[in-house]
Design a protein around this motif. Structure first.
Motif, PDB file in Angstrom:
ATOM      1  N   GLY A  53     -21.828 -75.099  50.805  1.00  0.00           N
ATOM      2  CA  GLY A  53     -22.580 -73.840  50.745  1.00  0.00           C
ATOM      3  C   GLY A  53     -22.691 -73.170  52.104  1.00  0.00           C
ATOM      4  O   GLY A  53     -22.290 -72.017  52.269  1.00  0.00           O
ATOM      5  N   GLU A  59     -25.241 -69.213  48.598  1.00  0.00           N
ATOM      6  CA  GLU A  59     -26.452 -69.835  48.060  1.00  0.00           C
ATOM      7  C   GLU A  59     -26.068 -70.977  47.114  1.00  0.00           C
ATOM      8  O   GLU A  59     -25.020 -70.944  46.478  1.00  0.00           O
ATOM      9  CB  GLU A  59     -27.279 -68.812  47.280  1.00  0.00           C
ATOM     10  CG  GLU A  59     -27.836 -67.697  48.140  1.00  0.00           C
ATOM     11  CD  GLU A  59     -28.864 -68.177  49.148  1.00  0.00           C
ATOM     12  OE1 GLU A  59     -29.667 -69.069  48.823  1.00  0.00           O
ATOM     13  OE2 GLU A  59     -28.855 -67.653  50.277  1.00  0.00           O
ATOM     14  N   ALA A  60     -26.957 -71.964  47.012  1.00  0.00           N
ATOM     15  CA  ALA A  60     -26.692 -73.151  46.202  1.00  0.00           C
ATOM     16  C   ALA A  60     -26.419 -72.815  44.738  1.00  0.00           C
ATOM     17  O   ALA A  60     -25.524 -73.399  44.124  1.00  0.00           O
ATOM     18  CB  ALA A  60     -27.855 -74.134  46.316  1.00  0.00           C
ATOM     19  N   THR A  61     -27.173 -71.870  44.167  1.00  0.00           N
ATOM     20  CA  THR A  61     -26.984 -71.561  42.740  1.00  0.00           C
ATOM     21  C   THR A  61     -25.605 -70.939  42.483  1.00  0.00           C
ATOM     22  O   THR A  61     -24.943 -71.288  41.512  1.00  0.00           O
ATOM     23  CB  THR A  61     -28.083 -70.613  42.214  1.00  0.00           C
ATOM     24  OG1 THR A  61     -28.190 -69.504  43.093  1.00  0.00           O
ATOM     25  CG2 THR A  61     -29.413 -71.321  42.104  1.00  0.00           C
ATOM     26  N   SER A  62     -25.175 -70.037  43.366  1.00  0.00           N
ATOM     27  CA  SER A  62     -23.854 -69.430  43.205  1.00  0.00           C
ATOM     28  C   SER A  62     -22.765 -70.474  43.375  1.00  0.00           C
ATOM     29  O   SER A  62     -21.793 -70.504  42.619  1.00  0.00           O
ATOM     30  CB  SER A  62     -23.637 -68.322  44.235  1.00  0.00           C
ATOM     31  OG  SER A  62     -24.590 -67.310  44.078  1.00  0.00           O
TER      32      SER A  62
END
Length: 152
Positions: A53, A59-62
């Protein structure tokens, strides 16, 4: 505005580059984000998922979404880190390595085309300016304090 702002030039240029990369990636059933991830994974040692990341500025979610899609397409496998059982290493599959090489070729072709059309001196200046902008932002030299719009 009569003149385009630096921000406008940067944004419009990146949007054009991004569109071009997505069109090329689409020819191989991929995306620019996937190509970027493939290029960010060490092809021999694998890469810890936690460092991917920050390495990609994502970002972690992406990143989780991209990694899940890459895993579903058979581009990567996740394995426990033998040195730290709490973390996971991301490895390229044979197909992932092939697609990494495709992505690398796309990036190198872009670099070659720019170098064929822009002088070495202009390219050096461009890189210096881009690095200066990045440093100004990283060192918070543009917006030094929070602006409170409610209490002017």
């Amino acid at each position: 505005m009569k003149e385009k702002t630096i921000d406008y030039v940067l944004r419009a240029t990146w949007m054009a580059v991004s569109k071009m990369y997505n069109e090329e990636a689409g020819k191989a059933g991929s995306t620019m984000a996937t190509g970027f991830a493939l290029l960010s994974i060490d092809p021999e040692k694998g890469t810890p998922s936690t460092s991917l990341g920050p390495k990609m500025g994502m970002e972690a979610t992406s990143l989780s979404r991209i990694l899940k899609a890459m895993e579903d397409k058979g581009l990567i496998v996740r394995k426990r880190n033998p040195e730290d059982g709490r973390s996971v290493l991301i490895y390229l599959t044979k197909y992932g390595l092939e697609m990494r090489n495709f992505s690398k070729g796309v990036v190198l072709r872009f670099d070659d085309a720019v170098k064929e059309n822009v002088s070495e001196e202009d390219l050096k200046t461009f890189i210096e300016v881009a690095n200066t902008i990045t440093e100004l932002i990283a060192n918070k030299k543009i917006y030094k304090q929070e602006i409170d719009l409610n209490n002017e």
